[in-house]
Design an enzyme around this catalytic site. Sequence first.
Site, PDB file in Angstrom:
ATOM      1  N   ASP A 136      48.726  34.378  60.513  1.00  0.00           N
ATOM      2  CA  ASP A 136      48.482  33.318  59.001  1.00  0.00           C
ATOM      3  C   ASP A 136      47.753  32.237  59.771  1.00  0.00           C
ATOM      4  OD1 ASP A 136      48.905  35.612  57.222  1.00  0.00           O
ATOM      5  OD2 ASP A 136      50.697  35.233  56.626  1.00  0.00           O
ATOM      6  N   ARG A 187      40.285  36.294  58.500  1.00  0.00           N
ATOM      7  CA  ARG A 187      40.555  36.363  56.979  1.00  0.00           C
ATOM      8  C   ARG A 187      40.069  34.628  56.517  1.00  0.00           C
ATOM      9  NH1 ARG A 187      46.175  36.311  55.794  1.00  0.00           N
ATOM     10  NH2 ARG A 187      46.394  38.507  56.000  1.00  0.00           N
TER      11      ARG A 187
HETATM   12  P1  FDA Z   1      42.639  28.554  42.947  1.00  0.00           P
HETATM   13  O1  FDA Z   1      43.780  28.502  43.408  1.00  0.00           O
HETATM   14  O2  FDA Z   1      41.363  27.888  43.052  1.00  0.00           O
HETATM   15  O3  FDA Z   1      43.196  30.201  41.911  1.00  0.00           O
HETATM   16  C1  FDA Z   1      41.921  30.886  41.295  1.00  0.00           C
HETATM   17  C2  FDA Z   1      42.807  31.804  40.494  1.00  0.00           C
HETATM   18  O4  FDA Z   1      43.260  32.869  41.103  1.00  0.00           O
HETATM   19  C3  FDA Z   1      43.162  31.200  39.026  1.00  0.00           C
HETATM   20  O5  FDA Z   1      42.726  30.531  38.339  1.00  0.00           O
HETATM   21  C4  FDA Z   1      44.676  32.207  39.033  1.00  0.00           C
HETATM   22  O6  FDA Z   1      44.269  33.276  37.996  1.00  0.00           O
HETATM   23  C5  FDA Z   1      44.327  33.151  40.222  1.00  0.00           C
HETATM   24  N1  FDA Z   1      45.253  32.703  40.694  1.00  0.00           N
HETATM   25  C6  FDA Z   1      45.802  31.991  42.262  1.00  0.00           C
HETATM   26  N2  FDA Z   1      46.817  32.192  42.555  1.00  0.00           N
HETATM   27  C7  FDA Z   1      47.865  32.134  42.027  1.00  0.00           C
HETATM   28  C8  FDA Z   1      49.673  32.376  41.409  1.00  0.00           C
HETATM   29  N3  FDA Z   1      49.894  32.500  42.355  1.00  0.00           N
HETATM   30  N4  FDA Z   1      49.928  32.834  40.454  1.00  0.00           N
HETATM   31  C9  FDA Z   1      49.093  33.343  39.827  1.00  0.00           C
HETATM   32  N5  FDA Z   1      47.464  33.522  39.941  1.00  0.00           N
HETATM   33  C10 FDA Z   1      47.200  32.303  40.877  1.00  0.00           C
HETATM   34  N6  FDA Z   1      47.038  30.847  52.637  1.00  0.00           N
HETATM   35  C11 FDA Z   1      47.002  29.346  53.804  1.00  0.00           C
HETATM   36  O7  FDA Z   1      47.123  28.385  54.213  1.00  0.00           O
HETATM   37  N7  FDA Z   1      46.779  30.859  54.916  1.00  0.00           N
HETATM   38  C12 FDA Z   1      47.681  32.088  54.567  1.00  0.00           C
HETATM   39  O8  FDA Z   1      47.373  32.200  55.705  1.00  0.00           O
HETATM   40  C13 FDA Z   1      47.210  32.424  54.062  1.00  0.00           C
HETATM   41  N8  FDA Z   1      46.558  33.930  53.651  1.00  0.00           N
HETATM   42  C14 FDA Z   1      46.220  34.384  52.048  1.00  0.00           C
HETATM   43  C15 FDA Z   1      45.988  35.945  52.273  1.00  0.00           C
HETATM   44  C16 FDA Z   1      45.936  36.188  51.849  1.00  0.00           C
HETATM   45  C17 FDA Z   1      45.670  37.863  51.406  1.00  0.00           C
HETATM   46  C18 FDA Z   1      45.736  35.626  49.662  1.00  0.00           C
HETATM   47  C19 FDA Z   1      45.135  36.199  48.806  1.00  0.00           C
HETATM   48  C20 FDA Z   1      45.147  34.422  49.867  1.00  0.00           C
HETATM   49  C21 FDA Z   1      46.728  33.496  51.398  1.00  0.00           C
HETATM   50  N9  FDA Z   1      46.773  31.907  51.243  1.00  0.00           N
HETATM   51  C22 FDA Z   1      46.698  31.161  52.785  1.00  0.00           C
HETATM   52  C23 FDA Z   1      47.037  31.680  49.848  1.00  0.00           C
HETATM   53  C24 FDA Z   1      45.291  31.035  49.944  1.00  0.00           C
HETATM   54  O9  FDA Z   1      45.002  29.827  50.743  1.00  0.00           O
HETATM   55  C25 FDA Z   1      45.034  29.877  48.323  1.00  0.00           C
HETATM   56  O10 FDA Z   1      46.244  29.392  47.871  1.00  0.00           O
HETATM   57  C26 FDA Z   1      45.710  31.351  46.887  1.00  0.00           C
HETATM   58  O11 FDA Z   1      45.217  32.095  47.465  1.00  0.00           O
HETATM   59  C27 FDA Z   1      45.520  30.889  45.261  1.00  0.00           C
HETATM   60  O12 FDA Z   1      43.827  29.910  46.227  1.00  0.00           O
HETATM   61  P2  FDA Z   1      42.819  30.911  45.584  1.00  0.00           P
HETATM   62  O13 FDA Z   1      41.598  31.127  45.938  1.00  0.00           O
HETATM   63  O14 FDA Z   1      43.323  33.001  44.860  1.00  0.00           O
HETATM   64  O15 FDA Z   1      42.266  30.597  44.085  1.00  0.00           O
END
Ligand code: FDA
Length: 313
Positions: A136, A187
């Site tokens: 990560d 990732r």
């Molecule tokens: P965005 O934040 O724009 O969200 C899009 C939509 O997704 C929202 O409108 C909502 O519907 C939904 N959503 C997002 N977050 C939500 C929440 N917490 N609760 C409910 N709904 C939510 N980061 C990092 O810095 N280092 C890492 O190693 C990882 N590893 C990782 C693994 C995996 C499998 C995932 C999916 C994510 C990570 N992340 C991470 C976290 C990533 O950086 C990011 O903060 C989150 O995925 C939220 O961003 P989105 O891409 O979902 O988009």
Amino acid sequence: MIETLSRAAFATLAGSALLKTVASRYGMRTPGSFARRFVAGETMEEAIAAAAELERQGLIVTLDHLGERVATQEAALAAARDYGAIIEAAAGAGISRNLSVKLTQLGLDIDRATCTDNLRRVLDVAAQADFFVRIDMEGSAYTQSTFDVFESLWGIGCRNIGVVIQAYLRRSPGDVARMNELGTRVRLVKGAYREPREVAFQEKEDVDRAFVELMRMLLTAGHSPAIATHDPAMIEATRGFATERGLARTAYEFQLLYGIRRDLQRALAADGHPVRVYVPFGTEWFPYFMRRLGERPANVGFVMKSLFKEQQD
Ligand code: FDA
């Protein structure tokens, strides 16, 4: 009001000892407790049961034993050894052979050599059981040292290892190019930490633009890339680009977090995409949980409702 709370405010709250005490008391107490929405449980058995249930629904998983920023050699070594037990239990349960680890859990705050040795221990056990280990990515203070530890192990032939690249970091196009050149599995995420303007984009539209650019680099020249997001616009952009390029759905995978957009997880899997769910577990769930609240302040409303209900039960 809740909607206007910033990621910075959550980072500050995450440092509150009082909040941590209250959350630890109520967050995981019963199956309906609020932190269980995002954390599969405190024990390995609970995590494996949750993972097995997801796999029954056609999803695949990566297990994360929660913990970060450990301060002693003993704790870092214990974390590495714990992964040995997790590998054995997960292999025995027949779930996906895939782990996610944080380098500060393995001693990166102590020194790089300690961390590298501990990661090597995990990779050796993982290789014997055919597990893949994803590192990560944490806050930007650790970005370069994380890549350094990774490259030192890649350089001596460890191949069951991959990295995470955060789209919000201005440096990331260079990192994606380097990983593509090495042949490393990446990732791609947006990025979850509070970062200064000099190192990271602050506006959603800039982060999204960067995400799409990096996704294209990965789908063009990457190696089994994982596109990790819950954002329907990012997912559509990925599907559109893959179709344009004539890529099979199995040429890349989507990854989403445990408990978030479960509808989307199932819909993507039903549509033939490999979908990996990140399954975190363990007693050290508080910082992870606070990052999830910071991403979507509306989650605070959900927490308050379940807390209120708990106290009535
Ligand atoms: P965005 O934040 O724009 O969200 C899009 C939509 O997704 C929202 O409108 C909502 O519907 C939904 N959503 C997002 N977050 C939500 C929440 N917490 N609760 C409910 N709904 C939510 N980061 C990092 O810095 N280092 C890492 O190693 C990882 N590893 C990782 C693994 C995996 C499998 C995932 C999916 C994510 C990570 N992340 C991470 C976290 C990533 O950086 C990011 O903060 C989150 O995925 C939220 O961003 P989105 O891409 O979902 O988009």
